[in-house]
Design a protein around this motif. Sequence first.
Motif, short mmCIF file in Angstrom:
data_model
loop_
_atom_site.label_atom_id
_atom_site.label_comp_id
_atom_site.label_asym_id
_atom_site.label_seq_id
_atom_site.Cartn_x
_atom_site.Cartn_y
_atom_site.Cartn_z
N LEU A 1 39.53 13.39 23.42
CA LEU A 1 39.50 14.86 23.48
C LEU A 1 39.59 15.39 22.06
O LEU A 1 40.29 14.83 21.23
N HIS B 1 34.33 28.97 21.64
CA HIS B 1 34.86 28.63 20.32
C HIS B 1 33.80 27.94 19.46
O HIS B 1 32.92 27.24 20.00
N VAL C 1 35.26 26.12 16.59
CA VAL C 1 36.20 24.99 16.55
C VAL C 1 36.34 24.46 17.98
O VAL C 1 36.58 25.23 18.90
N THR C 2 36.16 23.18 18.16
CA THR C 2 36.23 22.47 19.46
C THR C 2 35.02 22.68 20.37
O THR C 2 34.85 21.96 21.34
N GLN C 3 34.20 23.70 20.08
CA GLN C 3 33.01 24.00 20.89
C GLN C 3 33.33 24.39 22.33
O GLN C 3 32.43 24.47 23.16
N PHE D 1 34.59 26.33 25.84
CA PHE D 1 34.49 27.60 26.54
C PHE D 1 35.90 27.95 27.01
O PHE D 1 36.57 27.12 27.63
N GLY E 1 33.51 21.73 25.35
CA GLY E 1 33.95 21.02 24.15
C GLY E 1 33.16 19.74 23.96
O GLY E 1 32.06 19.59 24.49
N TYR E 2 33.74 18.82 23.22
CA TYR E 2 33.03 17.55 22.99
C TYR E 2 34.05 16.43 22.89
O TYR E 2 35.25 16.68 22.75
N LEU E 3 33.59 15.22 23.02
CA LEU E 3 34.44 14.03 22.96
C LEU E 3 34.17 13.30 21.65
O LEU E 3 33.02 13.23 21.20
#
Lengths: 331, 331, 331, 331
Positions: free
Chosen positions: A202, A253, A255-257, A259, A277-279
């Motif tokens: 995460l 966001h 930062v972190t992408q 929602f 977000g992304y992993l």
Amino acid sequence: MSDHEPIQDVAHLGHVEILTPNPDASLAFFVDVLGMTEIARKGQSAYLRAWGDYDRCTLKLTESPQAGLGHVGWRAVSPPALERRATALKAYGHGQGWIEGDIGHGAAYQFVDPDGHPMEIYYESEKYQAPDGKRSKCINQQQCYDPRGAAVRRIDHVNLMCSNVTTNRMFLQETLGFKLREYLVPEDDGFEVGAWLSVTPLVHDIAYTHDLSGHKGRFHHVAYWLDSREDILRAADIFTEHGVFIEAGPAKHNVTQAFYLYLYEPGGNRVEIYSGGYLIFAPDWEPIRWDKVARGRGVYWGGTLPESFRTYGTPAVATRKPDEALVFDPS
Amino acid sequence: MSDHEPIQDVAHLGHVEILTPNPDASLAFFVDVLGMTEIARKGQSAYLRAWGDYDRCTLKLTESPQAGLGHVGWRAVSPPALERRATALKAYGHGQGWIEGDIGHGAAYQFVDPDGHPMEIYYESEKYQAPDGKRSKCINQQQCYDPRGAAVRRIDHVNLMCSNVTTNRMFLQETLGFKLREYLVPEDDGFEVGAWLSVTPLVHDIAYTHDLSGHKGRFHHVAYWLDSREDILRAADIFTEHGVFIEAGPAKHNVTQAFYLYLYEPGGNRVEIYSGGYLIFAPDWEPIRWDKVARGRGVYWGGTLPESFRTYGTPAVATRKPDEALVFDPS
Amino acid sequence: MSDHEPIQDVAHLGHVEILTPNPDASLAFFVDVLGMTEIARKGQSAYLRAWGDYDRCTLKLTESPQAGLGHVGWRAVSPPALERRATALKAYGHGQGWIEGDIGHGAAYQFVDPDGHPMEIYYESEKYQAPDGKRSKCINQQQCYDPRGAAVRRIDHVNLMCSNVTTNRMFLQETLGFKLREYLVPEDDGFEVGAWLSVTPLVHDIAYTHDLSGHKGRFHHVAYWLDSREDILRAADIFTEHGVFIEAGPAKHNVTQAFYLYLYEPGGNRVEIYSGGYLIFAPDWEPIRWDKVARGRGVYWGGTLPESFRTYGTPAVATRKPDEALVFDPS
Amino acid sequence: MSDHEPIQDVAHLGHVEILTPNPDASLAFFVDVLGMTEIARKGQSAYLRAWGDYDRCTLKLTESPQAGLGHVGWRAVSPPALERRATALKAYGHGQGWIEGDIGHGAAYQFVDPDGHPMEIYYESEKYQAPDGKRSKCINQQQCYDPRGAAVRRIDHVNLMCSNVTTNRMFLQETLGFKLREYLVPEDDGFEVGAWLSVTPLVHDIAYTHDLSGHKGRFHHVAYWLDSREDILRAADIFTEHGVFIEAGPAKHNVTQAFYLYLYEPGGNRVEIYSGGYLIFAPDWEPIRWDKVARGRGVYWGGTLPESFRTYGTPAVATRKPDEALVFDPS
């Protein structure tokens, strides 16, 4: 801890305890509006879980004169890992000793971060066993989907305000093996005002945000995960109809992408619901440094974060000039 | 490798090479329909990436007389980890020696699993540097979102057919530290016909499926991730309009809980697009055993998986009775 | 009624009455699983609404020895329009006379279509007035969003089985001004097996499906609308956990373009949840004729419709060979 | 026109012409970023369509010294309806006479609304015939889904600024049979600052917004429809990466209940992408009156509408104090 030979002793964020001066309304909010389930009550505390948490409990809600953080609980990957971390924390001078455990987990070693936020690390954790009527037809799912309120799925991360972001995040990196994922240095002076760290893929299990008030140990928010952005939009309807104060979002966001949507629960604590977000799977991830230009408006799209997002935390403090956050009255 | 003291030497699935007898059509499919980007070409191979892959390349597409797996590439967490795994593989008797590297990565140690599927492990990996016009305004994103075709985001996992699931998965567990997440034992005889394993919190980085044909080393599918189920429904429209053969889905698995769609690319290889599922953070996760009762219809909802899903792989073989999958002609 | 000078006397589908031999279980299903609200009870009937219906009631659920259609109610655009339609129906020989009204609506003129399905047309309709606690903060919304079960939004359409599709749809076109939107003629013999008609821009307010059993007046399904395909996927989880029999979907129709899921409620009646599709604003829309080639597999993507979809209706009849639908036992 | 005996002579919004001082950049935006298709060019105009429009063309983009509205085109339901409306418009004193037609439609009667916005009404409309490669496999779909840019589906509505909302909307109600759906009277003085009207069940085909600048005939926005909120969130990524100025959203209106995003195209005109909302089938719909209390923050959730939303229109005018909208420079 070496860069090239990581020993991952911390497995994940286990639970967060938050304090509320308004316990009945807070509990009703987490159960009826956020859609969590109360699994136990003890003393002045209620213990809650989201339907997708594998642990029996991820949120402890404790009555208190003022809102704020109770503590953050981290799960170790193994008993020896727990011992190693307790030793390291003690050596660092931040250890406070062992407790026998609490509802949902076994022996825990308590400590504080440099700002004084109470934390603990433990290994033994009680897996949730769904009672009849809550069991899922899908045996890899801890509980059947519970279509109540926003129906959050699982705990995601915690965000703490602190007097010095660099000092606090370095503490987590050095004693617990956290990896820095992204950090925010908006001005030329190089002062770090935000840091996002994780032990898992995460993008953050925890973030630190600079506390402009000069106070220490305040709480910014706890975040629960939803599987889709549609779930968050659906939740926005539910919150609006319940008169919940939405501070920011739904929006994305940079930062972190992720929602996001931020709200204040009736005790005054900020809660985020979060998706996307992304992993990070790269073992050699280079922390993303956000300067003023990269940061831009502070979001990827969808409105800007209000001033209260940078100033309001719990317990609420009176050192700032009055603004929307200060006049918020959860009663 | 000890249960309580895991050393995680493998970081993640790095790339998959697939073979195609129809290279032009396959390449056109991956670029125009799936929405990937070709970043290099060398010899009989094209190198591709999804917009969210942090690696420069996650798919190598190689011309060959028949379809199937080229190889699977795993990234190690560090140079010492790579050395340790090479030593372990050699000791196990499955090592094949070092190569200098390929486009996108450095020195790799090659090996085969018990069924003979070619694999490799490496550490040095080239991070993608987006050229002008592909750079994202969001600096934590490797490439701007590219709204072309299905616009898959990142590689997710690979699924291999094999003559003995247990033998092959034990090999990965013992030599590379994979953890068994779920497995399928549909009959009372205890015979394992499927296993899902990972080194990451993803529910699987790789799966093994029993090959009823008696052949060895065949390929079931490679899967690419999309952020939402809506993305997969959108992709189904695109595939339908392009005349792509959709074998199964969109629907929801019970194993892995994921939302899926399976198609055959023009070379005959199966490709999955995939979203949802769940993440495993528990260090003491107990593998989920699916027996006949739990498995039910084989899906959580949304139609059953067709017979071809259990029998068709690449290279295609003629030991089965003719069915829809056999008459599929990608030319 | 003239093509170039349409007089639109029918406003929309008002309500559907369905019969159930299992009234308690049916009512529990519509309230707890589908998420509707019971607004009244009278005699052997319960009256229900979806949260977005502007009418007080759109579903009447009536205890009966066997499942099937009670009646279909159409709302007229005005009192004179109601008079005109009653006159036309009487002239056509299908009128049955006036009733005083029912819960939710005023005086209605009753009639039957050529297959004998009971219908009525009325003008006076009671608008829903939400009680305290159900009122929306959004004053153009009849009721606040109620996140219970699948939380269907509004009635969409009804589908009736009949012995002769052409005869029945012509009746609606000639007496009530329905427009033919799409129709299905799968074989070279020109025999029409399905027709989709509307008075609104919805692609259908009603459909007729050929009944292979030779019976007359059977019921195929009533459909409720959800705003997004994500809502339908979410509902599929809820239905699966409640053990609801999902006959087909989630998948996408080619006829109507809609995203669908069909289930059987505990009384045995088929219910569809429905989203997407398209709106028809063209005044000179030419009905879409689906022949065998265009129809293809019968869906746009996502599995084929099972045999039961063409044979099962309510009341269930025994003239067919046993299949999945026949062995369905809602008790 | 009588309340109880509506004659619906206007079928729907047919097309909108917008003027741009930056034609190449505007065209590139509508094609590459919004995902529309250019179907013809004539003189200083390009003609465009969305993939789901049944008409051949719904947007005419015309080079002009300054941005703004070219005209609004309404389609009549029949030739006699067209005649009737031309007669009514002439009688009202707003008629300007017939033109032979334009690309995509036949003879049109031109008129202006009280504020001077050019409009026309016509009946003959050219249905889109997709060329090879654009034809859908789904025969009720005018064109295959074209996954380019935001991929808007169809025209939805137009919004015009005007000096007197009441006067302009009454004109449309009296001459063209529009129905008032919602209106905004925020202050005790009863002054109407917004009105939403339609001839279809869409909550608005057109809206009027009060122009604070004192100018007449300005353009607020044209809106294109997307099938899901996920589509709009996806578009927000695309706009952000393309550097498109997003003025507001993604967020949810309370008026219309729709999910929206507003942007400025390179010519300076505002464009909305739009999904959700609600349909009005009730023949006796009572217009929703939004007063200050009901209106609240002006949105249902998701940020407030910026000041520019109330002041900026095209052509841009200099009577206001400088703000974000005024400094916007599309070049």
